[in-house]
Design a protein around this motif. Structure first.
Motif, PDB file in Angstrom:
ATOM      1  N   SER A   1     -13.260  15.479 -37.830  1.00  0.00           N
ATOM      2  CA  SER A   1     -11.850  15.407 -38.216  1.00  0.00           C
ATOM      3  C   SER A   1     -11.589  14.350 -39.281  1.00  0.00           C
ATOM      4  CB  SER A   1     -10.971  15.115 -36.991  1.00  0.00           C
ATOM      5  OG  SER A   1     -11.006  16.194 -36.081  1.00  0.00           O
ATOM      6  N   ASP A   2     -12.532  13.459 -39.498  1.00  0.00           N
ATOM      7  CA  ASP A   2     -12.346  12.348 -40.441  1.00  0.00           C
ATOM      8  C   ASP A   2     -13.489  12.342 -41.444  1.00  0.00           C
ATOM      9  OD1 ASP A   2     -12.055   9.961 -41.794  1.00  0.00           O
ATOM     10  OD2 ASP A   2     -11.678   8.762 -40.002  1.00  0.00           O
ATOM     11  N   PRO A   3     -13.238  12.700 -42.703  1.00  0.00           N
ATOM     12  CA  PRO A   3     -14.313  12.699 -43.710  1.00  0.00           C
ATOM     13  C   PRO A   3     -15.019  11.353 -43.829  1.00  0.00           C
ATOM     14  CG  PRO A   3     -12.368  13.819 -44.552  1.00  0.00           C
ATOM     15  CD  PRO A   3     -11.960  13.188 -43.253  1.00  0.00           C
ATOM     16  N   ASP A   4     -14.303  10.257 -43.600  1.00  0.00           N
ATOM     17  CA  ASP A   4     -14.947   8.945 -43.662  1.00  0.00           C
ATOM     18  C   ASP A   4     -15.979   8.789 -42.552  1.00  0.00           C
ATOM     19  OD1 ASP A   4     -13.444   8.236 -45.865  1.00  0.00           O
ATOM     20  OD2 ASP A   4     -11.890   7.220 -44.680  1.00  0.00           O
ATOM     21  N   GLN A   5     -15.677   9.323 -41.366  1.00  0.00           N
ATOM     22  CA  GLN A   5     -16.646   9.256 -40.272  1.00  0.00           C
ATOM     23  C   GLN A   5     -17.844  10.151 -40.559  1.00  0.00           C
ATOM     24  OE1 GLN A   5     -16.536   7.097 -37.984  1.00  0.00           O
ATOM     25  NE2 GLN A   5     -14.420   6.409 -38.194  1.00  0.00           N
ATOM     26  N   VAL A   6     -17.608  11.302 -41.156  1.00  0.00           N
ATOM     27  CA  VAL A   6     -18.718  12.175 -41.526  1.00  0.00           C
ATOM     28  C   VAL A   6     -19.660  11.432 -42.470  1.00  0.00           C
ATOM     29  CG1 VAL A   6     -19.360  14.279 -42.750  1.00  0.00           C
ATOM     30  CG2 VAL A   6     -17.429  14.304 -41.168  1.00  0.00           C
TER      31      VAL A   6
ATOM     32  N   ALA B   1     -29.398  20.559 -41.080  1.00  0.00           N
ATOM     33  CA  ALA B   1     -29.370  21.997 -41.365  1.00  0.00           C
ATOM     34  C   ALA B   1     -28.203  22.388 -42.256  1.00  0.00           C
ATOM     35  CB  ALA B   1     -29.302  22.783 -40.053  1.00  0.00           C
ATOM     36  N   MET B   2     -27.125  21.605 -42.200  1.00  0.00           N
ATOM     37  CA  MET B   2     -25.908  21.924 -42.965  1.00  0.00           C
ATOM     38  C   MET B   2     -25.372  20.663 -43.625  1.00  0.00           C
ATOM     39  SD  MET B   2     -24.314  24.343 -39.950  1.00  0.00           S
ATOM     40  CE  MET B   2     -25.282  23.528 -38.670  1.00  0.00           C
ATOM     41  N   PRO B   3     -25.965  20.209 -44.712  1.00  0.00           N
ATOM     42  CA  PRO B   3     -25.556  18.948 -45.328  1.00  0.00           C
ATOM     43  C   PRO B   3     -24.089  18.914 -45.756  1.00  0.00           C
ATOM     44  CG  PRO B   3     -27.661  19.679 -46.212  1.00  0.00           C
ATOM     45  CD  PRO B   3     -27.115  20.818 -45.397  1.00  0.00           C
ATOM     46  N   ARG B   4     -23.501  20.077 -46.015  1.00  0.00           N
ATOM     47  CA  ARG B   4     -22.111  20.121 -46.474  1.00  0.00           C
ATOM     48  C   ARG B   4     -21.165  20.585 -45.369  1.00  0.00           C
ATOM     49  NH1 ARG B   4     -22.075  23.699 -51.704  1.00  0.00           N
ATOM     50  NH2 ARG B   4     -19.930  22.896 -51.793  1.00  0.00           N
ATOM     51  N   LEU B   5     -21.602  20.476 -44.138  1.00  0.00           N
ATOM     52  CA  LEU B   5     -20.798  20.911 -43.000  1.00  0.00           C
ATOM     53  C   LEU B   5     -19.422  20.252 -43.008  1.00  0.00           C
ATOM     54  CD1 LEU B   5     -20.730  22.391 -40.165  1.00  0.00           C
ATOM     55  CD2 LEU B   5     -21.495  20.194 -39.207  1.00  0.00           C
ATOM     56  N   ARG B   6     -18.385  21.067 -42.788  1.00  0.00           N
ATOM     57  CA  ARG B   6     -17.018  20.541 -42.679  1.00  0.00           C
ATOM     58  C   ARG B   6     -16.185  21.500 -41.859  1.00  0.00           C
ATOM     59  NH1 ARG B   6     -13.503  23.368 -45.833  1.00  0.00           N
ATOM     60  NH2 ARG B   6     -14.315  24.554 -47.596  1.00  0.00           N
ATOM     61  N   LEU B   7     -15.018  21.031 -41.407  1.00  0.00           N
ATOM     62  CA  LEU B   7     -14.076  21.913 -40.719  1.00  0.00           C
ATOM     63  C   LEU B   7     -13.562  22.972 -41.688  1.00  0.00           C
ATOM     64  CD1 LEU B   7     -11.964  19.348 -38.645  1.00  0.00           C
ATOM     65  CD2 LEU B   7     -13.801  20.817 -37.808  1.00  0.00           C
ATOM     66  N   ALA B   8     -13.274  24.140 -41.158  1.00  0.00           N
ATOM     67  CA  ALA B   8     -12.727  25.215 -41.982  1.00  0.00           C
ATOM     68  C   ALA B   8     -11.368  24.812 -42.530  1.00  0.00           C
ATOM     69  CB  ALA B   8     -12.616  26.501 -41.159  1.00  0.00           C
ATOM     70  N   ASP B   9     -11.032  25.376 -43.691  1.00  0.00           N
ATOM     71  CA  ASP B   9      -9.754  25.062 -44.328  1.00  0.00           C
ATOM     72  C   ASP B   9      -8.596  25.307 -43.368  1.00  0.00           C
ATOM     73  OD1 ASP B   9     -11.087  24.463 -46.642  1.00  0.00           O
ATOM     74  OD2 ASP B   9     -10.776  26.430 -47.562  1.00  0.00           O
ATOM     75  N   GLY B  10      -7.745  24.304 -43.224  1.00  0.00           N
ATOM     76  CA  GLY B  10      -6.562  24.431 -42.388  1.00  0.00           C
ATOM     77  C   GLY B  10      -6.795  24.274 -40.905  1.00  0.00           C
TER      78      GLY B  10
END
Length: 359
Positions: free
Chosen positions: A217-222, A328-337
């Motif tokens: 939920s927090d890009p800084d934590q990622v 496995a997923m270096p660009r992993l992020r939550l889906a848009d919205g």
């Protein structure tokens, strides 16, 4: 009136088996038994977000009130501030909500009937566990699961990862074939590894979902945790257990009178410990609602401090979940919205974590 957000069957069963919830469908408060605030001391005046008047007395809100599944924190705040010890007719139990009182009740021998993984009974029971072997099977299971979803355009980490990692780790540790994992691991396989505590796979699933939800939920934590050392990941894991414990209410029974912050709990009483409230007590934690792995006032109550394979596994699963997913997923992020929504009364976690594996 019936709750607008009913308990899940499993959560209701927890309370019914403990003798703390009424099987009746009605939701009205019983007029018999101790009144709210006695002998814990009187509650404060009613407010817009707090207790409501019932006849000539003020009644504390219940942790099972309508809407509590989606937002228990307003109710918890009112209980901590105005009703630190109160009798809840719906739970049929005394309720403790402050950190100091809940922490005491989880460790004081005058509160009986139950223990957490990592409490003293575990230290005496678990002596022949190969931690290195547990680490190996946890790592292997996490990477297998992560690679299976890495090529998808979208995935739900709760259904596709968190649901499988704790069960798969136990299955691998005791040699259960993968095809039989979900059928066997929740029974004798889990018990063979860690007794009663090892069977708490659903608790580890929920704890892992909350951990990943807090991090993603927090890009800084990622960014901070993507290649973080083990120590920082462990701190983030403990912080998630504090902020969003998978078990919100623990049940105990007193064997003697026990003084607490709000008064005295009588002997022979059922007591509901609001672990979720205690973890966000501002008297114990600065900015308690904030997820902060670097905080200097940690204090999770989900697990005790002693050795237990279930506690070791939970920490290893959190560590290798992050490492496997980010590898496995270096660009992993939550889906848009998408933003995680925590739900649940007795146990609590995000119901889904929709992600874009490719970023």
């Amino acid at each position: 009136m019936a709750p607008t957000t009913p308990m899940a069957d499993g959560e209701a069963g927890v309370l019914l088996r403990a003798g703390l919830a009424s099987p009746a469908p009605g939701r009205g408060r019983a007029e018999s038994g101790p009144a709210a605030g006695s002998p814990a001391g009187a509650g404060g005046p009613a407010g817009p977000a707090g207790p409501v008047a019932s006849g000539t007395r003020t009644v504390a809100p219940s942790p099972l009130d309508p809407g509590a599944s989606r937002d228990p924190h307003r109710i918890h705040r009112t209980l901590r501030e105005r009703f630190p010890l109160t009798y809840d007719p719906l739970l049929r139990a005394w309720v403790l909500s402050r950190y100091a009182d809940v922490a005491t009740a989880l460790t004081d021998s005058r509160f009986t009937h139950g223990h957490r993984p990592g409490d003293p009974p575990c230290v005496r029971a678990h002596v022949d566990v190969d931690v290195a072997a547990l680490r190996s099977v946890t790592e292997r299971t996490a990477y297998v699961l992560a690679r299976r979803i890495a090529e998808r355009p979208q995935a739900d980490l709760v259904a596709d990862f968190c649901h499988w990692l704790p069960a798969g780790t136990v299955a691998a540790a005791v040699g259960v074939p993968y095809r039989d994992m979900m059928r066997l691991v929740r029974g004798r396989a889990a018990g063979a590894l860690a007794g009663e505590c090892g069977g708490q796979i659903a608790v580890r699933e929920k704890a892992l979902a909350s951990f990943l939800g807090n991090v993603l939920s927090d890009p800084d934590q990622v960014a901070a945790l993507r290649d973080a050392p083990v120590g920082l990941v462990a701190r983030a894991w403990a912080e998630s257990l504090r902020r969003d414990p998978p078990v919100q209410i623990a049940v105990r029974r007193t064997s003697a009178e026990v003084p607490v912050g709000g008064g005295v709990v009588p002997a022979g009483a059922s007591v509901a410990l609001l672990v979720g409230s205690a973890g966000r007590d501002p008297e114990r934690f600065r900015e308690p609602d904030r997820f902060d792995p670097l905080r200097d006032d940690p204090g999770q109550l989900t697990y005790g401090g002693g050795f237990c394979p279930a506690v070791v596994l939970a920490g290893l699963e959190a560590e290798y979940a992050l490492r496997a997913l980010f590898t496995a997923m270096p660009r992993l992020r939550l889906a848009d919205g998408f933003r995680p929504v925590w739900a649940g009364l007795i146990t609590r976690s995000p119901r889904s974590l929709i992600v874009r594996p490719g970023g």
